[in-house]
Design a protein around this motif. Sequence first.
Motif, PDB file in Angstrom:
ATOM      1  N   LEU A 164     -77.015 -88.128 -26.173  1.00 46.54           N
ATOM      2  CA  LEU A 164     -77.188 -89.436 -26.616  1.00 46.54           C
ATOM      3  C   LEU A 164     -77.257 -89.187 -27.880  1.00 46.54           C
ATOM      4  CD1 LEU A 164     -79.764 -90.862 -24.615  1.00 46.54           C
ATOM      5  CD2 LEU A 164     -77.752 -91.421 -23.922  1.00 46.54           C
ATOM      6  N   VAL A 165     -76.362 -89.459 -28.389  1.00 47.80           N
ATOM      7  CA  VAL A 165     -76.247 -88.897 -29.783  1.00 47.80           C
ATOM      8  C   VAL A 165     -76.192 -89.841 -30.831  1.00 47.80           C
ATOM      9  CG1 VAL A 165     -74.227 -87.887 -31.020  1.00 47.80           C
ATOM     10  CG2 VAL A 165     -74.036 -86.937 -28.893  1.00 47.80           C
ATOM     11  N   CYS A 166     -77.545 -90.147 -31.873  1.00 46.88           N
ATOM     12  CA  CYS A 166     -77.196 -91.229 -32.572  1.00 46.88           C
ATOM     13  C   CYS A 166     -76.333 -91.237 -34.062  1.00 46.88           C
ATOM     14  CB  CYS A 166     -78.757 -91.120 -32.783  1.00 46.88           C
ATOM     15  SG  CYS A 166     -79.108 -92.369 -34.515  1.00 46.88           S
ATOM     16  N   ARG A 167     -76.318 -92.373 -33.656  1.00 44.06           N
ATOM     17  CA  ARG A 167     -75.218 -92.636 -35.028  1.00 44.06           C
ATOM     18  C   ARG A 167     -75.479 -92.618 -35.999  1.00 44.06           C
ATOM     19  NH1 ARG A 167     -70.679 -95.972 -32.466  1.00 44.06           N
ATOM     20  NH2 ARG A 167     -72.675 -97.484 -31.637  1.00 44.06           N
ATOM     21  N   ALA A 207     -70.766 -87.430 -23.891  1.00 46.89           N
ATOM     22  CA  ALA A 207     -72.015 -87.677 -25.312  1.00 46.89           C
ATOM     23  C   ALA A 207     -71.535 -89.307 -24.827  1.00 46.89           C
ATOM     24  CB  ALA A 207     -71.263 -87.107 -26.163  1.00 46.89           C
ATOM     25  N   ILE A 208     -73.003 -89.905 -25.134  1.00 45.12           N
ATOM     26  CA  ILE A 208     -73.322 -91.562 -24.952  1.00 45.12           C
ATOM     27  C   ILE A 208     -73.521 -91.786 -26.890  1.00 45.12           C
ATOM     28  CG2 ILE A 208     -74.069 -93.491 -24.377  1.00 45.12           C
ATOM     29  CD1 ILE A 208     -72.502 -92.498 -21.996  1.00 45.12           C
ATOM     30  N   HIS A 209     -73.452 -92.832 -27.372  1.00 46.76           N
ATOM     31  CA  HIS A 209     -73.759 -92.458 -28.360  1.00 46.76           C
ATOM     32  C   HIS A 209     -74.164 -94.080 -28.608  1.00 46.76           C
ATOM     33  CE1 HIS A 209     -70.798 -89.483 -30.794  1.00 46.76           C
ATOM     34  NE2 HIS A 209     -70.209 -89.676 -29.814  1.00 46.76           N
ATOM     35  N   GLY A 210     -75.038 -94.199 -30.069  1.00 39.22           N
ATOM     36  CA  GLY A 210     -76.105 -94.799 -30.318  1.00 39.22           C
ATOM     37  C   GLY A 210     -76.953 -94.845 -31.531  1.00 39.22           C
ATOM     38  N   LEU A 211     -77.999 -95.968 -30.906  1.00 38.11           N
ATOM     39  CA  LEU A 211     -78.872 -95.110 -32.363  1.00 38.11           C
ATOM     40  C   LEU A 211     -80.178 -94.679 -31.656  1.00 38.11           C
ATOM     41  CD1 LEU A 211     -78.663 -98.554 -34.430  1.00 38.11           C
ATOM     42  CD2 LEU A 211     -77.879 -96.415 -34.916  1.00 38.11           C
ATOM     43  N   CYS A 212     -80.892 -93.875 -32.263  1.00 40.44           N
ATOM     44  CA  CYS A 212     -82.164 -93.357 -31.645  1.00 40.44           C
ATOM     45  C   CYS A 212     -83.384 -94.390 -31.581  1.00 40.44           C
ATOM     46  CB  CYS A 212     -82.444 -92.411 -31.591  1.00 40.44           C
ATOM     47  SG  CYS A 212     -82.762 -91.842 -33.562  1.00 40.44           S
ATOM     48  N   ARG A 213     -84.389 -94.732 -31.199  1.00 36.05           N
ATOM     49  CA  ARG A 213     -85.983 -94.992 -31.373  1.00 36.05           C
ATOM     50  C   ARG A 213     -86.138 -95.632 -32.526  1.00 36.05           C
ATOM     51  NH1 ARG A 213     -89.848 -96.045 -27.138  1.00 36.05           N
ATOM     52  NH2 ARG A 213     -88.612 -93.776 -26.992  1.00 36.05           N
ATOM     53  N   ARG A 243     -83.250 -97.567 -35.120  1.00 38.88           N
ATOM     54  CA  ARG A 243     -83.088 -98.651 -34.389  1.00 38.88           C
ATOM     55  C   ARG A 243     -84.356-100.026 -34.837  1.00 38.88           C
ATOM     56  NH1 ARG A 243     -83.484 -99.311 -28.198  1.00 38.88           N
ATOM     57  NH2 ARG A 243     -83.139-101.463 -27.736  1.00 38.88           N
TER      58      ARG A 243
END
Lengths: 140, 140
Positions: free
Chosen positions: B90-93, B127-133, B136
Amino acid sequence: MSDLGARLRAQGKRLTSQRERVLAAVGRLGHGTPEEIADAVAGDGGSAVPASTVYRALDALQELGLVGHTHVDHRAPSYHLADHATHLHLVCRGCGWVGEVDLDAADELVTRVDERLGFAADVSHAAIHGLCRSCREKSS
Amino acid sequence: MSDLGARLRAQGKRLTSQRERVLAAVGRLGHGTPEEIADAVAGDGGSAVPASTVYRALDALQELGLVGHTHVDHRAPSYHLADHATHLHLVCRGCGWVGEVDLDAADELVTRVDERLGFAADVSHAAIHGLCRSCREKSS
DNA sequence: TTGAATGCAAAAAATTTGCATATTG
DNA sequence: CAATATGCAAATTTTTTGCATTCAA
């Protein structure tokens, strides 16, 4: 929310025509590498924008969460609008074939990742590698 | 199945010490960029192997399905053993943070993709991108 | 043998960086 | 005005290629 200028300013950044044009180009293309985006920008009537500015604009827009990117093929990040959530990519390791599946296929994954780590996964445009039907048969 | 030589020959390829060493290095590292792999190979006692050979070896091993790669960060493909299936990234953008979740989180995704397209997805190391806690929360 | 693979060096790509100048707020 | 972005050119970084030579089958 859709006020580019305000969002930029909120981060001490500024609204420039280059950034607007890059964002528009990404939207027009759907997906594009920095180079393709630069070409698209060059073709929108205005004057050409140097590659370095395109890279910097994409970084800024990505920090704002307006665009995202994936690596569909080996050497080329592909940028897209963050809200242009439509599908995720399947890339065949054997023949390079690229397919798509609707996002709902990953609903459970998104839910679990949120529950476990509080991570807001953006699976749209994610690239999943594997073997397509035919390559799968060949490698018996 | 685990006979590297035979698998290579089956594709008209040959078994060389460089390929064995590259494969071993990938196994030792777990994950690694071509450069890190080259360093690891150099440190295994034998003589150094030029980058070009590492790239060619990785391509060959990947064609064989023995290794795979993902793009965790922007500019660096990370190779890993194909059967070293453990987790996905999981990769934070926002901040670049990289986390992991167990593969079972993607079970349903794998099933659906198989049903719909006959695609054998290898989500391990994807690898899934998104925003970490935290990012966010910041971006309210 | 004989074609595939290696080593090296040179060539391509793909990004990034320094800096003077132009722009935005 | 003051600080941020741009435009360019130069410098990096990463990967690919050409070729003579070596090596596996």
